[in-house]
Design a protein around this motif. Structure first.
Motif, PDB file in Angstrom:
ATOM      1  N   PRO A 130       0.808  -1.228   0.000  1.00  0.00           N
ATOM      2  CA  PRO A 130       0.000   0.000   0.000  1.00  0.00           C
ATOM      3  C   PRO A 130       0.837   1.272   0.000  1.00  0.00           C
ATOM      4  O   PRO A 130       0.296   2.361  -0.180  1.00  0.00           O
ATOM      5  N   THR A 131       2.154   1.160   0.198  1.00  0.00           N
ATOM      6  CA  THR A 131       2.995   2.355   0.316  1.00  0.00           C
ATOM      7  C   THR A 131       3.601   2.717  -1.025  1.00  0.00           C
ATOM      8  O   THR A 131       4.820   2.886  -1.165  1.00  0.00           O
ATOM      9  N   THR A 132       2.771   2.815  -2.032  1.00  0.00           N
ATOM     10  CA  THR A 132       3.184   3.248  -3.365  1.00  0.00           C
ATOM     11  C   THR A 132       1.974   3.874  -4.047  1.00  0.00           C
ATOM     12  O   THR A 132       0.831   3.487  -3.795  1.00  0.00           O
ATOM     13  N   PHE A 133       2.230   4.828  -4.926  1.00  0.00           N
ATOM     14  CA  PHE A 133       1.128   5.453  -5.650  1.00  0.00           C
ATOM     15  C   PHE A 133       0.540   4.514  -6.709  1.00  0.00           C
ATOM     16  O   PHE A 133      -0.493   4.815  -7.307  1.00  0.00           O
ATOM     17  N   ARG A 134       1.219   3.357  -6.898  1.00  0.00           N
ATOM     18  CA  ARG A 134       0.707   2.402  -7.879  1.00  0.00           C
ATOM     19  C   ARG A 134      -0.154   1.311  -7.251  1.00  0.00           C
ATOM     20  O   ARG A 134      -0.483   0.338  -7.901  1.00  0.00           O
ATOM     21  N   ARG A 135      -0.489   1.496  -5.978  1.00  0.00           N
ATOM     22  CA  ARG A 135      -1.328   0.489  -5.337  1.00  0.00           C
ATOM     23  C   ARG A 135      -2.685   0.417  -6.034  1.00  0.00           C
ATOM     24  O   ARG A 135      -3.185   1.412  -6.568  1.00  0.00           O
ATOM     25  N   SER A 136      -3.291  -0.745  -5.930  1.00  0.00           N
ATOM     26  CA  SER A 136      -4.568  -0.951  -6.609  1.00  0.00           C
ATOM     27  C   SER A 136      -5.708  -0.935  -5.606  1.00  0.00           C
ATOM     28  O   SER A 136      -5.502  -1.143  -4.401  1.00  0.00           O
TER      29      SER A 136
END
Length: 505
Positions: A481-487
């Motif tokens: 969850p610690t990325t802007f690419r999380r879904s």
């Protein structure tokens, strides 16, 4: 044509002050009054010493601190004589102080490697892909401001632990016991002639010297002294956000509960109240005796006090003079105030004050609002009050802004421990007095007006180190969850996890 020759700059004469024997006023030695420049120079040297000392392994520091302990041991008679002359306490008591200091030094040196080493920390399910560790690093330079009542044992609780944790130390001993402090630094140097000279130094002088140390941007200050002076130390350290460890005064109580051995309690009360002329931060100043035991206790106190040799005329006196002359007036005022408010002196009285000596004073039924009960007396006096039961004793014992230590005498150790746990103190002894100070693995310190932070034991080592937490990514998590690419799917899984993990009763 004439030429002028410049004269070499004349160095100003340094102000000095004497260390005096409180019993007879004889001068023991003289020391320079260190000001801001001298303190700043000492701290600068300590910065270099800290780098050298911290680079050693814990085992190498242990070896060098062990050599220091051996040097003190070989020269213990000289150190005991210095403590006897400067503080005034009997030689046997000076020896006990040095013994306890050696226990602390050896414990700190032996356990620092284990306590401060890097260790693994268990993670959580949500962070299972991270390995976690914590370890403790030296702070750098620690300033220690020591007291005069126990000039070896008390500062050693900071000096030894700071050094064992890998720090350099600049020590400002009390102006009343400077020789003892200088001895400690000299003995360290003799034990470690190849060590960087900045590892352990002493600066000498009065309050202004201590203030300069507080303002010298050291990495921590460990202070022992009165609450009033402690506030000044904290204010000075606050200017640079320098963290502090405060070991201040106490108004320690002794509770004599149901079933207690009254004679043992009276013997403990006398030692706790009168040893070192009552100049002990963890000394007994108040006694609360449950109803039915008061007569036997007071009789035992009278008998015990009558056997003690004190004062100027007793060569083998059990305690010495008041070390700090100004404290004599405080003791006198407390005795006078208590008697004026209705207390009965069953041992001694106002006439017991014979500067620089004070004979034992036992005051019965001093009001709880009298100075002898409310304020730290720091002299060879004790108040005794009868209470209905242990509950009242605990309530009165806790009715103070201090919270350093206490003692409980009871019919069983279990009952005594139950009472002790209800006391608002940092330390307590059951069926003994001040026993906790002799166990080096136990943390030492108080709450409220008695200060904060701890010396001795594992807590004492960690006081002089900074914790560093480190995580190391072991593998890529399938859901991050610690990325802007999380879904959105990742957040739905985590939401379900929260319900399953924390939502059940």
């Amino acid at each position: 044509m004439t030429t002028s020759v410049e004269s070499p700059a004349v160095q100003p004469v340094r102000e000095t002050f004497p260390s005096l024997n409180p019993a007879n006023g004889a001068e023991i030695a003289r020391y320079p009054v260190d000001g801001e420049p001298e303190v700043a120079d000492a701290v600068a040297r300590a910065r270099k010493g800290a780098e050298w000392w911290a680079a050693l392994t814990a085992g190498e520091r242990k070896r060098r601190l062990g050599a220091w302990a051996a040097t003190i041991t070989r020269d213990r008679r000289a150190l005991c004589e210095l403590v006897h002359e400067e503080n005034g306490k009997p030689r046997d008591d000076a020896f006990l102080e040095v013994l306890l200091a050696l226990e602390q030094l050896t414990w700190a040196a032996s356990h620092a490697g284990r306590v401060l080493r890097r260790r693994r920390v268990a993670g959580s399910l949500a962070m299972m892909n991270q390995a976690a560790t914590v370890e403790y690093h030296p702070l750098g330079v620690v300033g220690v401001i020591g007291p005069w009542n126990y000039p070896v044992f008390t500062p050693m609780g900071s000096i030894a632990y700071a050094l064992a944790a890998g720090n350099a130390v600049v020590f400002k001993p009390s102006e009343f016991t400077t020789a003892s402090g200088v001895f400690l630094a000299d003995s360290f140097a003799r034990a470690n002639p190849d060590a960087d000279t900045g590892v352990f130094q002493v600066v000498t002088g009065f309050g202004a010297t201590g203030a300069a140390l507080c303002s010298a941007r050291v990495d921590k200050v460990a202070f022992t002294g009165s609450s009033a002076t402690g506030r000044k130390v904290m204010a000075a350290c606050a200017q640079n956000l320098t963290p502090v460890l405060m070991e201040c005064g106490g108004k320690d109580a002794l509770i004599v509960a149901e079933g207690a051995d009254v004679k043992a309690a009276a013997d403990g009360a006398l030692w706790g109240a009168l040893a070192n002329a009552g100049q002990t931060c963890v000394g007994i100043e108040r006694v609360y005796v449950v109803k039915g035991l008061e007569d036997a206790f007071i009789d035992a106190i009278r008998e015990g006090a009558a056997e003690l040799k004190t004062g100027a005329d007793a060569e083998d006196r059990v305690y010495g003079p008041m070390t700090m002359p100004g404290q004599i007036d405080v003791v006198r005022r407390h005795i006078e105030d208590a008697i004026a408010k209705g207390a009965t002196a069953v041992v001694g009285g106002v006439d017991s004050v014979k500067p620089p000596f004070i004979d034992p004073v036992v005051l019965v039924d001093a009001p709880e609002d009298s100075a002898a009960v409310c304020e730290e007396t720091f002299g060879p006096t004790i108040t005794v009050r009868t209470v209905a039961d242990a509950d009242e004793a605990v309530r009165l014992a806790n009715a103070t802004e201090y919270g350093l230590s206490a003692s409980v005498y009871a019919g069983s150790a279990r009952r005594g421990a139950e009472i002790a746990r209800r006391l608002r103190t940092g330390m307590a002894s059951v069926n003994a007095v001040i026993a906790f100070a002799g166990v080096p693995g136990l943390p030492f310190g108080g709450v409220g007006e008695s200060g904060f932070g701890r010396t001795h034991g594992e807590d004492g080592l960690k006081e002089f180190a900074r914790a560093q937490s480190v995580t190391r990514k072991r593998f890529s998590a399938p859901l991050d969850p610690t990325t802007f690419r999380r879904s959105p799917a990742t957040m739905k899984v985590l939401d379900r996890y929260v319900t399953l993990r924390f939502g059940r009763k």
